[in-house]
Design a protein around this motif. Structure first.
Motif, mmCIF file in Angstrom:
data_model
loop_
_atom_site.group_PDB
_atom_site.id
_atom_site.type_symbol
_atom_site.label_atom_id
_atom_site.label_comp_id
_atom_site.label_asym_id
_atom_site.label_seq_id
_atom_site.Cartn_x
_atom_site.Cartn_y
_atom_site.Cartn_z
ATOM 1 N N PHE A 55 29.154 49.004 23.480
ATOM 2 C CA PHE A 55 30.402 49.282 22.780
ATOM 3 C C PHE A 55 30.871 47.979 22.143
ATOM 4 C CE2 PHE A 55 30.352 52.712 25.846
ATOM 5 C CZ PHE A 55 30.851 53.792 25.112
ATOM 6 N N TYR A 56 31.447 48.144 20.959
ATOM 7 C CA TYR A 56 31.918 46.957 20.246
ATOM 8 C C TYR A 56 33.421 47.078 20.028
ATOM 9 C CZ TYR A 56 32.770 44.007 16.139
ATOM 10 O OH TYR A 56 33.279 43.099 15.266
ATOM 11 N N PHE A 57 34.140 46.007 20.333
ATOM 12 C CA PHE A 57 35.608 46.031 20.252
ATOM 13 C C PHE A 57 36.095 45.068 19.201
ATOM 14 C CE2 PHE A 57 34.283 47.347 24.371
ATOM 15 C CZ PHE A 57 35.098 48.431 24.642
ATOM 16 N N SER A 82 24.636 52.504 18.957
ATOM 17 C CA SER A 82 23.591 53.420 19.428
ATOM 18 C C SER A 82 22.939 52.893 20.706
ATOM 19 C CB SER A 82 22.552 53.660 18.339
ATOM 20 O OG SER A 82 22.115 52.428 17.829
ATOM 21 N N LYS A 83 22.731 53.823 21.615
ATOM 22 C CA LYS A 83 22.177 53.418 22.906
ATOM 23 C C LYS A 83 20.676 53.217 22.794
ATOM 24 C CE LYS A 83 21.732 58.146 24.549
ATOM 25 N NZ LYS A 83 22.326 59.183 25.395
ATOM 26 N N PHE A 84 20.144 52.502 23.729
ATOM 27 C CA PHE A 84 18.700 52.268 23.705
ATOM 28 C C PHE A 84 18.157 52.180 25.120
ATOM 29 C CE2 PHE A 84 18.817 47.753 24.836
ATOM 30 C CZ PHE A 84 20.155 47.444 24.576
ATOM 31 N N GLU A 85 16.859 52.296 25.223
ATOM 32 C CA GLU A 85 16.248 52.328 26.537
ATOM 33 C C GLU A 85 15.395 51.084 26.744
ATOM 34 O OE1 GLU A 85 14.388 56.098 27.337
ATOM 35 O OE2 GLU A 85 13.138 55.201 28.911
ATOM 36 N N VAL A 144 10.137 37.527 29.115
ATOM 37 C CA VAL A 144 11.486 37.900 28.702
ATOM 38 C C VAL A 144 11.341 38.708 27.420
ATOM 39 C CG1 VAL A 144 13.745 37.067 27.934
ATOM 40 C CG2 VAL A 144 12.485 35.832 29.723
ATOM 41 N N VAL A 145 11.911 39.909 27.435
ATOM 42 C CA VAL A 145 11.821 40.765 26.256
ATOM 43 C C VAL A 145 13.166 40.741 25.547
ATOM 44 C CG1 VAL A 145 11.247 43.056 25.408
ATOM 45 C CG2 VAL A 145 10.219 42.218 27.533
ATOM 46 N N LEU A 146 13.125 40.465 24.254
ATOM 47 C CA LEU A 146 14.366 40.390 23.490
ATOM 48 C C LEU A 146 14.557 41.655 22.667
ATOM 49 C CD1 LEU A 146 14.245 37.405 24.313
ATOM 50 C CD2 LEU A 146 14.958 36.820 21.996
ATOM 51 N N TYR A 147 15.720 42.280 22.861
ATOM 52 C CA TYR A 147 16.089 43.427 22.044
ATOM 53 C C TYR A 147 17.171 42.978 21.088
ATOM 54 C CZ TYR A 147 13.588 46.322 25.411
ATOM 55 O OH TYR A 147 12.629 46.874 26.195
ATOM 56 N N HIS A 148 16.922 43.171 19.827
ATOM 57 C CA HIS A 148 17.919 42.790 18.830
ATOM 58 C C HIS A 148 18.935 43.910 18.709
ATOM 59 C CE1 HIS A 148 19.034 42.152 14.365
ATOM 60 N NE2 HIS A 148 19.823 41.430 15.136
ATOM 61 N N LEU A 149 20.210 43.569 18.876
ATOM 62 C CA LEU A 149 21.263 44.565 18.847
ATOM 63 C C LEU A 149 22.128 44.334 17.613
ATOM 64 C CD1 LEU A 149 22.566 46.843 20.473
ATOM 65 C CD2 LEU A 149 23.807 45.143 21.785
ATOM 66 N N PRO A 150 21.804 45.033 16.527
ATOM 67 C CA PRO A 150 22.588 44.803 15.309
ATOM 68 C C PRO A 150 23.897 45.572 15.367
ATOM 69 C CG PRO A 150 20.851 46.395 14.881
ATOM 70 C CD PRO A 150 20.782 46.077 16.347
ATOM 71 N N ARG A 151 24.852 45.133 14.548
ATOM 72 C CA ARG A 151 26.142 45.815 14.542
ATOM 73 C C ARG A 151 25.965 47.255 14.053
ATOM 74 N NH1 ARG A 151 30.419 42.098 14.383
ATOM 75 N NH2 ARG A 151 29.244 41.621 16.230
ATOM 76 N N GLU A 152 25.066 47.420 13.126
ATOM 77 C CA GLU A 152 24.757 48.760 12.647
ATOM 78 C C GLU A 152 23.258 49.005 12.818
ATOM 79 O OE1 GLU A 152 26.267 49.042 8.640
ATOM 80 O OE2 GLU A 152 28.266 48.625 9.479
ATOM 81 N N GLY A 153 22.940 50.250 13.020
ATOM 82 C CA GLY A 153 21.525 50.568 13.193
ATOM 83 C C GLY A 153 21.137 50.493 14.649
#
Lengths: 698, 476
Positions: free
Chosen positions: A221-223, A232-235, A282-291
């Protein structure tokens, strides 16, 4: 992770957690300490990580003193006896501690200031959070907010601004606006969702919730200013299919951090015996503001055991407790790309954090104790994002720092070294010293290495110049008003311009004269080549350096060729420098005049040069050729003609000006303002009065 | 043109100037009477009877000695006679070189008998003096100074070297086609933009670093010089050797080979990037000879003996001319081929692109509007739209020899004074010849326009200067 320690509900205070936690992220297996320990120390040379010199010291955790850490404000809270005997708040940034007392209303589970230390929130029960205003002239009485969802337990809370707070319960999140004057809260938004645990990244105002039974589906969630956006959620892919339906993703294995301006979720994937991986990663997941969130990078650790993560200066630091060493990864460096993710190896060999001496107690202490070496990688260390290390048992909070000097000797590939250094905040002096080093013995680099380094520096330099240029253009054309987001480009330390190179590297290098001149010139030309390749205008002082070096070694023919091909670009100062070389290299005169001619703004200089060589007629022809002969000073030309000691020349020049006078004023004689009396007298002496031109009247 | 001229003369036949004799002597070597023969170090033609040789040398000695009484520092440079002209040159103290050239002859037929008319005033002193000086420079380039040969092995050594060198070299003198360009002995530079030039610089510096026996490098393209690490005077003569002797010799078999299915002369070279114009023919043959010509440079100063390596890309035209301080081995050549070859390929395409851009800008594909010769004494830059492409033997002027002679005369006038000058000559049949001298630069223009006056000619030349020479300081 909320107010401090890793574990959920039961181990909230640092005091309790300290005994068990190895770090915020990850522990595996038991605590086998012993032989493995020795390694870190043995490799002490070239430590590129260090604890900051001025840590925050706080009263260590004990049964009466509970310690909490707030990641948002980077503050440590020492709460004595539930606050009754005092609360002391210290931060890395704000050096003046805040002290106050509050009523002991039961065990404190979590305590945090809102941004700007406006309102204090204290959680003492699973159902409610208490508030206390710290705004001057506002009501001082505590007020309480219970969570809205029935039967829900509060897991924790996070301040997202000075007056906005989010409660995270096991059944969802509640977003409130605090109204300090009214001593009440207003619910802005809430969302029902089953939550295993949560994590907050204050830098990006993103809260990550672990949902589902296995816990590996993450909901961010972004505030922002009163609004809450569901991303969007991810696994998270778990290393092996879990055998039972129980929580399989621990919050200890997850971290959130901003790297190169982008938010990443870092997952520490432990080595699994079933897969044939060589170690944890270490696995990096990129979490963009959109998409949607994407797996983008894998950092190979090549070892197993207990790990902790930090992010410093856009580098991912992975601490390994068993070997008491750390490694760093830079996701901007080249890795192995498999089509979707880039696999990175650590940049530098593993090294321990630099040995650290605990400073002697403050100025108040009279006894001068010798500083005590600090136990590094202690099991009582707790690591927070992005760069915080806390030793609860000793009462210290450090920020972790990357030291660049040791890197120079660890990363031998100079191209890669530059790629690494150019991304670091405090890189300028180190880069300049690397440049100096590669130009002098004993570690002199080959020209192709030097060229690579110059190209990398100028690439960065050019990027800045371009950004600056387009900014200026937008401002000048007045388009900036329509684009309020436009900001002047920031000049980082990675922008190493010509003046830096000249002052710190090239002028020192040429003055030392220890390298063969062939090498010196090759280096200067290589730098100029690189600047040209990036279409950066070369500054005059660099050309001067080239010329000085060539002249010192009598390499005039080389100089001549460079000028012939305009490798040394035209400028007035350069033309003047060439003129000064005429006595030792006569062709410099011609080169200089050519240059002045090409500049087309240096006509006065051309006239001066010609006159100084007594080429009075040539000067006059030149000025006439460009149509400037009506405004030139007659006296200047007559002086030069007289000095040439050539009577015919004097006659010719004199006559020219008589004719000019006639044409412009209808009379061949000179006006008093021209100050030519002396020349008229001389003319009469030599040629007789009758030789003067007669005024013609029509 | 020359053919046409000859045809128009009908019965007349023109005989070009030829080399009558060429000798080198040192008066100090046989000062006593009866030992005169010892003075003679080289004499061409060798068949000449001994006494005549001695007589001719003695005559030259006497003339030089005699003229010295009038001008101690500048003794006679040439002697004009009806049938021939003699040129004297003292390149090293007491070493004299003499070249005797027969004046051109017009053969007429009078009453059925041939009558020869010597043209005493046709030959230009400056042109042939320069040819003689170049003979020495070329000798020195490959053999070092006369004095050094004497020191190495006495008169015997010097005589051997002179014989070996001049025997071949004199055959390549084409006295009939010598002109102003021989006076200049200039260098044609390849026009190039700054960036490509810097890339070449960078390439050369890196190559010299990795092939550390390489001392100096010169880079040429299309027979034009781009870079010289050698000093100007050495490069000047080396350039002449490369462009008039070495390159043309190798160009012809290559052009011929293009049509033939098998290139017999360079077997196995195809997997290499380029080839060596000096040194090994075939890099794959371990038995191949790896001998490079020696050259001598900086003879006034450090006196360096170097090995000349000339390497050429196969397809486009960059030539790399390197000099090594120690004899290069076959292994070295292979290394050079593998290091330099691929990079040269990249550079060649850069240069080629640039070359085409230049051509488009200057519109050089058309016939040049102006016929001119430009020379700058400072950097020896030379440019001629009068001369056709150099062939292995000669470079031919495309204008009438009389016009070339006018150019030569103007040049002689220029060399007498230091000041800037401009000379305009109205030549036969609507031709105008303009000579301009500005500082160290000389420009000669030949115009052919009907009914133009002096002012219009002057305007035309101004136009030429504005288009061709706008980036240099050239006085109007």
């Amino acid at each position: 992770m909320g107010c401090d320690p890793p574990g959920p509900a039961e181990d909230e205070a640092l005091g309790a957690a300290a005994a068990a936690a190895a770090g915020a992220a990850g522990r595996e297996g038991g605590g086998e300490e012993g032989e493995e320990r020795a390694r870190g120390g043995a490799e002490a040379g070239g430590c590129y990580l260090a604890l900051c010199a001025r840590p925050v010291h706080f009263e260590k955790a004990n049964p009466v003193n509970c310690v909490f850490f707030d990641e948002a404000n980077k503050q440590v809270f020492a709460v004595r006896s539930g606050g009754a005997t005092g609360v002391v708040v210290k931060g890395l940034e704000d050096r003046n501690p805040i002290s106050f007392r509050m009523e002991d209303k039961g065990e404190v589970k979590c305590i945090k200031f809102s941004l700007g230390n406006k309102i204090l929130a204290v959680q003492r029960t699973l159902k409610s959070v208490d508030f206390l205003n710290f705004i001057p002239d506002s009501p001082q009485l505590e007020y309480t907010q219970e969570c809205k969802t029935k039967n829900a337990n509060i897991l924790g809370f996070c301040w997202t601004s000075s007056t906005e707070i989010v409660f995270i319960t096991d059944q969802g999140i509640e977003f409130y606006q605090v109204l300090p004057e009214k001593r009440s809260l207003k619910l802005l938004k809430n969302q029902s969702i089953n939550v295993n645990w949560y994590m907050y990244c204050p830098e990006s105002s993103v809260i990550l919730l672990s949902t589902t039974v296995l816990g590996n589906v993450l909901q961010p969630f972004y505030f922002k200013s009163g609004t809450m956006a569901k991303l969007s959620k991810f696994e998270i892919e778990l290393p092996a299919a879990p055998k039972s339906s129980k929580l399989s993703l621990s919050e200890r294995d997850i971290a959130m951090a901003t790297i190169y301006g982008q938010l990443y979720v870092l997952y520490l994937r432990h080595h699994s015996r079933t897969s044939n991986s060589t170690g944890a990663e270490v696995v990096l997941y990129h979490l963009p503001r959109e998409g949607s969130c994407k797996k983008t990078h894998i950092l190979k650790l090549n070892r197993t055991g207990k790990f902790a993560l930090n992010v410093v200066d856009n580098l991912v630091v992975v601490h390994h407790q068993d070997t008491e060493t750390s490694v760093i990864f830079d996701i901007k460096l080249k890795g192995e790309f498999d089509g979707s993710t880039t696999i990175h190896q650590f940049v530098l060999p593993p090294r321990s954090i630099q040995p650290y001496q605990i400073p002697v107690a403050g100025p108040a202490s009279v006894t001068s104790q010798a500083p005590v070496p600090c136990k590094l990688y202690s099991s009582s260390w707790i690591v927070f994002q992005p760069d915080i290390i806390i030793s609860a048992s000793e009462g210290y909070l450090w920020s972790l720092q990357v030291k660049l000097e040791p890197v120079v000797n660890l990363l031998l590939d100079k191209g890669k070294l530059m790629d690494f250094l150019l991304q670091r905040k405090e890189c300028k002096m180190v880069i300049l010293s690397v440049c100096s080093q590669m130009l002098s013995e004993p570690e002199r680099g080959s020209l192709s290495v030097i060229a690579t380094v110059f190209d990398k520096l100028n690439n960065e330099y050019k990027k800045y110049l371009e950004a600056e240029q387009s900014y200026t253009m937008v401002v000048e054309t007045g388009l900036s008003r329509s684009n309020p987001l436009l900001k002047r480009p920031v000049r980082t330390q990675a922008v190493i311009d010509q003046s830096d190179m000249y002052t710190h590297v090239l002028s020192v290098f040429t003055e030392k004269k220890e390298a063969p001149h062939k090498f010196t010139i090759a280096v200067l030309m290589e730098y100029i080549r690189s600047l040209n390749q990036f279409q950066i205008a070369v500054q005059h002082y660099l050309y001067e350096l080239v010329i000085k070096t060539l002249v010192q070694h009598n390499l005039f023919y080389m100089l001549h060729q460079f000028l012939q091909y305009h490798v040394l670009s035209d400028s007035k100062p350069l033309a003047c420098l060439l003129l000064s070389l005429e006595s030792i290299y006569p062709p410099a005169h011609q080169l200089s005049l050519d240059m002045l001619k090409r500049l087309s703004t240096a006509n006065d200089e051309i006239v001066e040069v010609l006159l100084s060589k007594h080429q009075v007629l040539a000067a006059l022809r030149f000025i006439r050729g460009i149509g400037g002969h009506d405004s030139i000073s007659a006296r200047k030309f007559l002086d030069a003609a007289k000095q040439a000691e050539d009577e015919m020349l004097f006659y010719t020049i004199f006559r020219f000006f008589e004719q000019r006078n006639q044409r412009l004023r209808g009379n061949p004689s000179f006006t008093p303002g021209e100050h030519c009396e002396e020349h008229v007298t001389f003319f009469k002496q030599v040629f007789g009065e009758h030789a003067l031109m007669k005024p013609t009247t029509f | 043109l020359r053919m046409a001229a000859a045809g128009a003369a009908g019965q007349e036949k023109q005989l070009a100037p030829t080399l009558l004799s060429f000798f080198i002597y040192n008066p100090k070597l046989g000062p006593k009477e009866g030992e005169e023969e010892k003075k003679i170090l080289f004499y061409h033609p060798n068949e000449v009877e001994k006494n005549e040789k001695i007589r001719n040398v003695g005559l030259c000695e006497a003339i030089v000695q005699f003229t010295r009484t009038f001008s101690p520092t500048k003794p006679a440079k040439s002697l004009h006679t009806q049938k021939n002209r003699q040129f004297f040159h003292e390149p090293e103290e007491n070493f004299w070189m003499v070249m005797v050239v027969r004046n051109p002859i017009i053969e007429k037929h009078k009453d059925g008998k041939p009558v020869y008319e010597y043209q005493e005033e046709e030959l230009l002193d400056k042109v042939y003096s320069s040819v003689l000086q170049q003979c020495y420079s070329m000798y020195k380039l490959f053999n070092g100074t006369f004095l050094r040969a004497m020191e190495d092995g006495g008169v015997k050594m010097l005589k051997e070297r002179l014989e070996k060198f001049f025997h071949r070299y004199l055959q390549t003198l084409h006295l009939q086609s010598c002109d102003l360009l021989d006076v200049f002995c200039g260098i044609s530079f390849f026009p190039l933009d700054k960036m490509t030039y810097l890339k070449i610089q960078s390439f050369i510096n890196r190559m010299e670093e990795s092939l550390n026996i390489v001392k100096y490098t010169a880079f040429l393209y299309n027979d034009q010089l781009i870079w010289s690490g050698l000093e100007q005077d050495d490069m000047r003569i080396l350039y002449k050797y490369l462009t008039t002797s070495l390159f043309p010799r190798h160009m012809e078999p290559e052009l011929a080979g293009r049509d033939s299915p098998i290139r017999a002369e360079m077997p196995g070279n195809l997997q290499h990037y380029g080839r060596f114009l000096t040194g090994p023919l075939n890099l794959n043959d371990p038995e191949t000879k790896c001998r490079f010509p020696k050259i001598f440079v900086n003879t006034d100063d450090t006196y360096e003996e170097l090995h000349l390596i000339v390497y050429k890309r196969i397809s486009p035209l960059p030539f790399l001319c390197l000099t090594a301080s120690i004899p290069p081995t076959l292994e070295f050549c292979r290394k050079l081929d593998s290091i330099v070859g691929p990079q040269l390929t990249v550079l060649a395409s850069d240069i080629c692109e640039q070359y085409n851009i230049n051509k488009r800008i200057s519109g050089a594909e058309k016939e040049p509007q102006f016929k001119f010769i430009y020379f700058n004494h400072m950097n020896l830059a030379e440019k001629s739209t009068i001369h056709m492409r150099k062939t292995p033997s000669v470079s031919l002027a495309s204008v009438h020899p009389d016009l070339m002679k006018i150019l030569g005369d103007i040049n002689s006038d220029f060399s007498r004074v230091d000041e800037d000058e401009e000379i305009i000559v109205k030549a036969m049949s609507d031709y105008w010849v303009v000579g301009k001298k500005s500082d160290q630069r000389e420009l000669y223009v030949i115009l052919n326009q009907k009914n133009v006056n002096l002012i219009e000619v002057n305007e035309e030349v101004k136009k030429l200067c504005a288009t061709q020479f706008n980036n240099i300081f050239f006085l109007d």
